[in-house]
Design a protein around this motif. Structure first.
Motif, PDB file in Angstrom:
ATOM      1  N   SER A 145       0.888  -1.058   0.003  1.00 48.38           N
ATOM      2  CA  SER A 145      -0.154   0.041   0.005  1.00 48.38           C
ATOM      3  C   SER A 145       0.753   1.191   0.099  1.00 48.38           C
ATOM      4  O   SER A 145       0.393   2.282  -0.742  1.00 48.38           O
ATOM      5  N   ALA A 197     -14.217   4.686   5.818  1.00 50.89           N
ATOM      6  CA  ALA A 197     -13.276   4.397   4.673  1.00 50.89           C
ATOM      7  C   ALA A 197     -14.222   4.013   3.534  1.00 50.89           C
ATOM      8  O   ALA A 197     -13.827   4.432   2.246  1.00 50.89           O
ATOM      9  N   LEU A 240      -6.599   0.866  11.539  1.00 54.97           N
ATOM     10  CA  LEU A 240      -7.210  -0.843  11.325  1.00 54.97           C
ATOM     11  C   LEU A 240      -6.288  -1.747  11.864  1.00 54.97           C
ATOM     12  O   LEU A 240      -6.701  -2.750  12.627  1.00 54.97           O
ATOM     13  N   PHE A 255      -5.476   2.764   7.238  1.00 54.85           N
ATOM     14  CA  PHE A 255      -5.307   1.259   7.050  1.00 54.85           C
ATOM     15  C   PHE A 255      -4.120   0.657   7.877  1.00 54.85           C
ATOM     16  O   PHE A 255      -4.237  -0.068   8.758  1.00 54.85           O
ATOM     17  N   VAL A 290      -5.167  -4.318   1.325  1.00 52.00           N
ATOM     18  CA  VAL A 290      -6.170  -4.372   2.328  1.00 52.00           C
ATOM     19  C   VAL A 290      -6.844  -5.714   2.267  1.00 52.00           C
ATOM     20  O   VAL A 290      -7.244  -6.386   3.206  1.00 52.00           O
TER      21      VAL A 290
END
Length: 849
Positions: free
Chosen positions: A218, A430, A264, A260, A466
């Motif tokens: 990412s 998100a 998360l 992320f 993700v």
């Protein structure tokens, strides 16, 4: 008067040739590549030639760190951010927060720092002196990025190293056109770098790097979009038309990547922490009677203060008075533990402290790769622990102060609800950002080929990261949930949000219901991820057959199939990303509506039930498989890693590419360490006075070699320091030649990071491609196979002929030349049956100027 002809009876001095072998992405051991190339040349000599091997030896070379151009110009003093006797440098919180959003290379921090240290030293105008960092980044971003990594590495004061280099000595015998014997002394040196980029045999390190790759993909996508936005003029004043939309896209990409990696991921870490609290203390509550808990409390009352006192004395080394004060505090703590605190508080807090220490260890590992991960992780862990302790106190007070570990289990289930609410909120926000991100990527102006490629890289990186994280988390939760449910068994619980108003006589049933609800979208996540995997498998299957040396059609068909698959990859990723965003938004909307008590009813409910059932069906075999693999890796991981290294090859390959861009940890930046070792080897080779130097590189080794040669040539032209200037002059006394095989510069690096590798496609050498002169070599030969999924051609149009070139090696009119070897894949260029590769190496060793 003409010079007299040499006496034919006097033997000429044998030409001395150095062949530098540098491996690519595979699992070689030190010395393998040098021996493979030497064996290839021994078994496939050129026409009328023979090779004789003399010996194989190793020698140690000192490897002082290669400094950046900025430090060399400024005489920059040693930083206080590191040092062998100091702890690893930890950036301040504000700096870590900024670095978590964007690379220092993309921000102005590196340039402003470098130029402030450069003040009063380099103020020459462009063309009349060395370029400043800002000018360098604008004109040669790839060289600037290499110098940036060296700059960051040196500021952390990396240790000096030693390199055990392998050398194979051979003699080549042949005859010239006049029938006279010609002899050459050939030394094959190896530039080995796998130990600087890959994993040791530690299972913990393998797991850590696996999760690192998940998040780094990412980040690589984010950096690609940042560079495209910078090229569009987002940092110029005033901004050109359309730059505002590019700034919006870059901000959305950064926000999603940051949320992320920092939010998360840490929410799931806290779920793991609380799950282990429930499992451990719930199991202890059933296994131990009140007297057993009391006995454990008294043991801890002695052990904990003693260990704390010892650890403080070992770490801080205080004076006598300090130790007396600490001893008094330890006695006070022991008294409180022995006589005052209830047993469940002592046992529970000890278990929580132990788990928090383990979580902090994981966060420290993450901080070395992601600067802000530990800051956010500790903040969330503090909130989680505070909520847990608060509800333990509330539960104990409601029960009249009874001494019961089940208070901790109930409090843990309440905190699980808080964390799951945080996950739901994360997906709700998100989902909105994903829609805006997808639209922004489609509507930005000036979408040339480089811009489209950068956007596609951003989408691919975020999607894979993700999706892989969610899938791994669901599988991990499926493995852990049985243990957590066992800890909550027969513990009653009344939820405050999820199933509010329902009283659960058995907390295990409540947790099982939350597990099923939380993993009901697994089938969708797995389906989208498998779609990308299925596409790649379809594209790569013919190449995999070629890797196994199984004939699968003609080389022309193989090459065009692979090329077409890669050209359509960006379009497929766009469709898949769009579908993923829609699915994520639909799931987030359903979660929010569910928590708000809104029922959608009808076919949507039926679809949700069907997907949930499919998810549980798919997860059941994965639970057994994951548990089996976890046990096998835990018990046999080190042994398998040493004896069957091919099992970890996919991770090694990903690490090699990621390591080329990695900026953390500062004291062990892979590219800086590899460049330093490579320069030391080149200095050693240059000092031997060889008549010609032939660099034979494969795969990732071709990228390392070309980037280092470009950097050294540019730096020598700038005359920044004597070390590199003298090295380049010494190399130019010999004839410097380059042979690359399976080179990913165009097919991978320029395609996925077009602004950083614009030099690969911007130059017009040999019909369009990188120039041998810009790399600093006299000749550059590139070999590839039709089915090489990592790297193929470098010059000319994309649609090339993939027919095998069977003509004898010969120089063409230009300094760049390439040849297709026919059917084949990526890992067999130096096998003993590769006669054509051996002929090209032999040609470069012997060909006249």
């Amino acid at each position: 008067m003409r010079a007299s002809s040499p006496d034919p009876s006097t033997p000429a001095r044998p030409e001395r040739v150095a062949v530098i072998a540098i491996h690519g992405v595979a699992d070689q051991k030190a010395g393998d590549t040098a021996r493979a190339i030497a064996s290839l040349m021994l078994n496939n000599p050129g026409p009328g030639a023979t090779y004789r091997q003399a010996d194989c030896d190793t020698h140690l070379l000192p490897v002082p760190p290669l400094t950046s151009m900025v430090q060399q110009r400024t005489g920059h003093p040693k930083s206080t951010e590191g040092g062998a006797a100091q702890k690893a440098y930890v950036p301040p919180v504000r700096k870590a927060m900024r670095q978590s959003k964007t690379s220092d290379f993309s921000a102005d921090d590196w340039i402003s720092t470098a130029e402030s240290e450069d003040a009063g030293v380099v103020r020459a105008a462009k063309g009349r002196g060395p370029l400043t960092p800002r000018e360098l980044k604008k004109s040669n971003p790839d060289i600037a990025f290499s110098d940036y990594l060296l700059f960051k590495s040196q500021r952390a004061e990396p240790d000096h190293e030693a390199y055990e280099a392998t050398r194979v000595r051979m003699t080549r015998d042949a005859t010239d056109a006049n029938g006279q014997p010609v002899q050459q002394r050939i030394d094959v040196h190896e530039m080995y770098w796998a130990d600087l980029s890959r994993l040791p045999g530690s299972v913990a390190r393998i797991v850590a790097e696996l999760f690192t790759i998940v998040f780094r993909l990412s980040q690589l996508g984010r950096d690609a979009v940042d560079r495209a936005a910078e090229a569009a003029g987002v940092n110029r004043k005033p901004r050109p038309p359309g730059a505002r939309r590019w700034a919006c896209l870059a901000s959305l990409q950064t926000a999603l990547d940051w949320a992320f990696a920092n939010l998360l991921a840490n929410l799931f870490l806290q779920l793991l922490l609380i799950g282990l609290v429930i499992a451990g203390l719930g199991g202890l509550a059933r296994a131990e009677a009140a007297s057993g808990a009391e006995l454990l409390r008294r043991v801890l009352a002695v052990v904990v203060p003693v260990l704390a006192f010892w650890w403080y004395g070992y770490q801080a080394r205080p004076g006598v008075s300090g130790r007396i004060v600490v001893g008094l505090y330890a006695l006070l703590a022991g008294w409180l533990l022995w006589a005052q605190l209830p047993a469940h508080w002592v046992v529970g807090m000890t278990w929580l402290a132990l788990l928090a220490a383990l979580a902090d260890r994981a966060l420290r590992i993450a901080r070395d790769r992601f600067p802000a991960a530990r800051t956010w992780g500790l903040g969330l862990m503090a909130l989680t622990a505070a909520a847990l302790l608060l509800h333990v106190a509330i539960n104990a007070a409601a029960a009249g102060g009874t001494d019961d570990l089940r208070h901790w289990v109930r409090a843990g289930m309440r905190v699980v609800e808080y964390l799951l609410l945080g996950v739901v909120a994360w997906w709700g926000v998100a989902g909105v950002l994903l829609i805006a991100w997808l639209i922004a990527g489609q509507t930005v102006p000036d979408r040339d080929a480089a811009a489209c490629a950068s956007i596609a890289t951003g989408r691919l990186g975020l999607f894979v990261s993700v999706a892989a994280f969610v899938a791994l988390s669901m599988v991990f939760w499926a493995v852990l949930t049985n243990v957590v449910e066992l800890g909550a068994k027969n513990v009653d619980y009344a939820p405050f949000w999820f199933g509010k108003g329902i009283y659960w006589a058995d907390g295990a049933n409540f947790l099982h219901g939350r597990y099923e609800k939380s993993t009901q979208a697994f089938a969708l996540t797995a389906g989208l991820t498998l779609s990308l995997l299925a596409y790649l498998v379809a594209v790569l299957v013919p190449s995999l057959f070629a890797e196994l040396k199984v004939a699968f059609g003609t080389s022309e068909r193989l090459g065009h199939w692979l090329g077409a698959g890669y050209r359509r990859l960006d379009r497929f990723v766009t469709i898949l990303t769009s579908a993923s965003v829609l699915v994520a938004c639909a799931v987030a909307l359903l979660l929010v509506l569910k928590q708000c008590g809104v029922s959608v009813g009808g076919r949507i409910d039926d679809a949700v039930i069907w997907v949930s059932a499919l998810s549980q069906t798919g997860l059941k075999p994965l639970i057994f498989t994951a548990a089996t693999l976890t046990a096998a890796v835990s018990l046999l991981g080190g042994f398998l890693s040493r004896t069957v290294p091919g099992l970890r090859m996919p991770l090694d390959v990903a690490l090699d590419v990621d390591g080329h861009f990695r900026e953390f940890p500062r004291r062990a930046i892979p590219r800086a360490r590899i460049f330093s070792r490579y320069v030391s080897l080149l200095e050693h080779v240059a000092a031997q006075g060889y008549d010609r130097i032939v660099i034979v590189a494969h795969s990732q080794g071709t990228v390392i070699s070309t980037e280092l040669l470009r950097y050294l040539q540019f730096r020598a032209e700038q005359k920044v320091d004597a070390r590199v200037t003298e090295l380049w002059a010494a190399l130019n006394k010999s004839r410097l030649l380059l042979l690359t095989a399976g080179c990913p510069l165009r097919q991978l690096y320029a395609a996925r990071f077009p602004h950083l590798y614009a030099w690969v496609t911007a130059e017009d050498a040999n019909g369009g491609g990188p120039s041998a002169a810009k790399v600093g070599v006299d000749r550059w030969v590139n070999l590839y196979t039709a089915g090489d999924y990592v790297g193929r051609w470098l010059w000319g149009a994309d649609d090339k002929s993939y027919a095998q070139v069977s003509v004898a090696p010969a120089w063409c009119a230009t300094a760049e030349h390439e040849a297709c070897l026919g059917r084949g894949a990526h890992t067999h260029y130096f096998d003993l049956d590769q006669a054509q590769v051996a002929r090209w190496i032999d040609w470069m060793v012997t060909a006249p100027r």
